[in-house]
Write a protein that holds these residues in place. Sequence first.
Motif, short mmCIF file in Angstrom:
data_model
loop_
_atom_site.label_atom_id
_atom_site.label_comp_id
_atom_site.label_asym_id
_atom_site.label_seq_id
_atom_site.Cartn_x
_atom_site.Cartn_y
_atom_site.Cartn_z
N GLU A 156 10.10 28.04 -26.02
CA GLU A 156 8.87 27.68 -26.75
C GLU A 156 9.14 26.64 -27.84
N TYR A 157 10.42 26.46 -28.21
CA TYR A 157 10.75 25.56 -29.33
C TYR A 157 11.32 24.22 -28.89
N VAL A 158 11.55 24.06 -27.57
CA VAL A 158 12.27 22.87 -27.09
C VAL A 158 11.48 21.58 -27.32
N ILE A 159 12.23 20.48 -27.32
CA ILE A 159 11.63 19.14 -27.44
C ILE A 159 11.51 18.59 -26.02
N SER A 160 10.30 18.18 -25.66
CA SER A 160 10.09 17.62 -24.32
C SER A 160 10.91 16.36 -24.13
N GLY A 161 11.70 16.32 -23.02
CA GLY A 161 12.55 15.15 -22.77
C GLY A 161 13.94 15.29 -23.37
N ALA A 162 14.15 16.36 -24.15
CA ALA A 162 15.46 16.59 -24.77
C ALA A 162 15.81 18.07 -24.71
N THR A 163 15.48 18.70 -23.56
CA THR A 163 15.67 20.15 -23.47
C THR A 163 17.14 20.54 -23.44
N LYS A 164 17.98 19.68 -22.86
CA LYS A 164 19.40 20.02 -22.73
C LYS A 164 20.07 20.15 -24.09
N THR A 165 19.52 19.46 -25.09
CA THR A 165 20.06 19.58 -26.45
C THR A 165 19.28 20.62 -27.24
N SER A 166 17.94 20.55 -27.18
CA SER A 166 17.12 21.38 -28.06
C SER A 166 17.12 22.86 -27.67
N LYS A 167 17.26 23.18 -26.38
CA LYS A 167 17.24 24.59 -25.99
C LYS A 167 18.45 25.37 -26.51
N PRO A 168 19.70 24.88 -26.32
CA PRO A 168 20.83 25.61 -26.90
C PRO A 168 20.76 25.73 -28.42
N VAL A 169 20.24 24.68 -29.08
CA VAL A 169 20.12 24.72 -30.54
C VAL A 169 19.10 25.80 -30.94
N SER A 170 17.97 25.83 -30.23
CA SER A 170 16.93 26.84 -30.50
C SER A 170 17.51 28.24 -30.29
N GLN A 171 18.21 28.44 -29.17
CA GLN A 171 18.78 29.75 -28.85
C GLN A 171 19.77 30.18 -29.91
N ALA A 172 20.58 29.24 -30.38
CA ALA A 172 21.58 29.56 -31.42
C ALA A 172 20.90 30.02 -32.70
N ILE A 173 19.81 29.36 -33.08
CA ILE A 173 19.09 29.74 -34.31
C ILE A 173 18.46 31.12 -34.13
N LEU A 174 17.87 31.37 -32.96
CA LEU A 174 17.24 32.68 -32.70
C LEU A 174 18.29 33.78 -32.73
N ASP A 175 19.46 33.54 -32.12
CA ASP A 175 20.54 34.53 -32.15
C ASP A 175 21.02 34.77 -33.57
#
Lengths: 195, 208
Positions: A156-175
């Motif tokens: 839900e927090y990813v940046i469109s067109g930059a998911t490969k970077t933004s998804k792991p960053v989002s997951q790390a913050i949520l964890d």
Amino acid sequence: MENNKKTSDILYVLNITARLVAVCAVIALLVATVNYFTAPVIERNNAEATRLAIEELFGQGVTYTDLETSDEKISLDTVYSVNLGESFLGYCAKLSPTGFKGKVDLLVAFDGQGFVKNVKVTATNDETADIGTKVKDVSFTDKFIGLPEGKKSASEYVISGATKTSKPVSQAILDATDKIGALISLEESEGTANE
Amino acid sequence: MNKLKNFFMSGMFTENPTFVQLLGMCPTLAITTSAANGLGMGITVICVLTLSNFLISLLRKFIPSQVRIASYIVIISGVVTAIQLLIKAYLPSLDKSLGLFIPLIVVNCIILARAEAFASKNTLINSVLDGVFMGLGFTFALTLLGIIRELLGKGTVFGFDILLRFGYTPILTFITPAGAFITLGCLIAAVVAIRNKISEKKTKEVQE
């Protein structure tokens, strides 16, 4: 005759090996010498960069202590306890999730109750310029302020067109929000036990 | 003076490592997303090339030919490690920009190629000059590539707004790998065309 030839071959190989070892030794000495002079400077630079980043999140004049948590439930790369004088301000988690090409370094500021106050991406390293580096934008980092309240999945927090970077960053913050929550619970139960 | 001129012409034009010899393509394409990155990488390569050529030329009679490549790799990796530590300590912003590409200089073909083709067979001074001018040629190529890609891909050069003030919409393709290949291909084509014209002109002069 044959013995002489064998001895000569062995000496020949030893000669070549010795020269290669000598070259390696000289280069190792060069690198060790440079390391001796630069290691303290590099450590000072890293500490200064961390101090500036934490001050940007919590304000000028704060002090911080590495908590060195060993409990499995709250294992994070690094967690700092941040104070301003005698007042406890909160926690600062240092995270390094793997993005598209390499590590993305960030600091997440939490208040004393474990709510996210601020997020700062300190280095995007090898991420693609103007694509993966968008994780540095305030429009992305501000999405996490207030967590874990209203927490959603990382997608839900990813940046469109930059998911490969933004998804792991989002997951790390949520964890990290879960782990800081566990840290606060652990400290409260230790405090209750001491009473 | 003639010797210096020959080294200069060789490194910058006639044997330019990027446009003519097509060496070191990986960092050339990957790092030149901005002019500053291209220039920074180029200057780092000048230091590595000069120092490694100096050491290899100094030890050329000591290193047996049977283990020369292994020795060159040890020397080059040691020099790159030392320079990386110095950059981390005294130029941390450059270290952040160049990142992984500093240790990758170890396997940059230019360094090993000049070690094998020149430094291992020539005197100390000539080897140092070769390192400096080949490095300059590489820096020139990277900086030019970086300027074009940054100008078209972001509208800036060295971070200064050049085209954005005129309402220019940056073409993001130029800062992606596809744009790197397109820009480099066009530059190589231009260099080949210029070299062919010079060669034709020389042939005509000789015939006359």
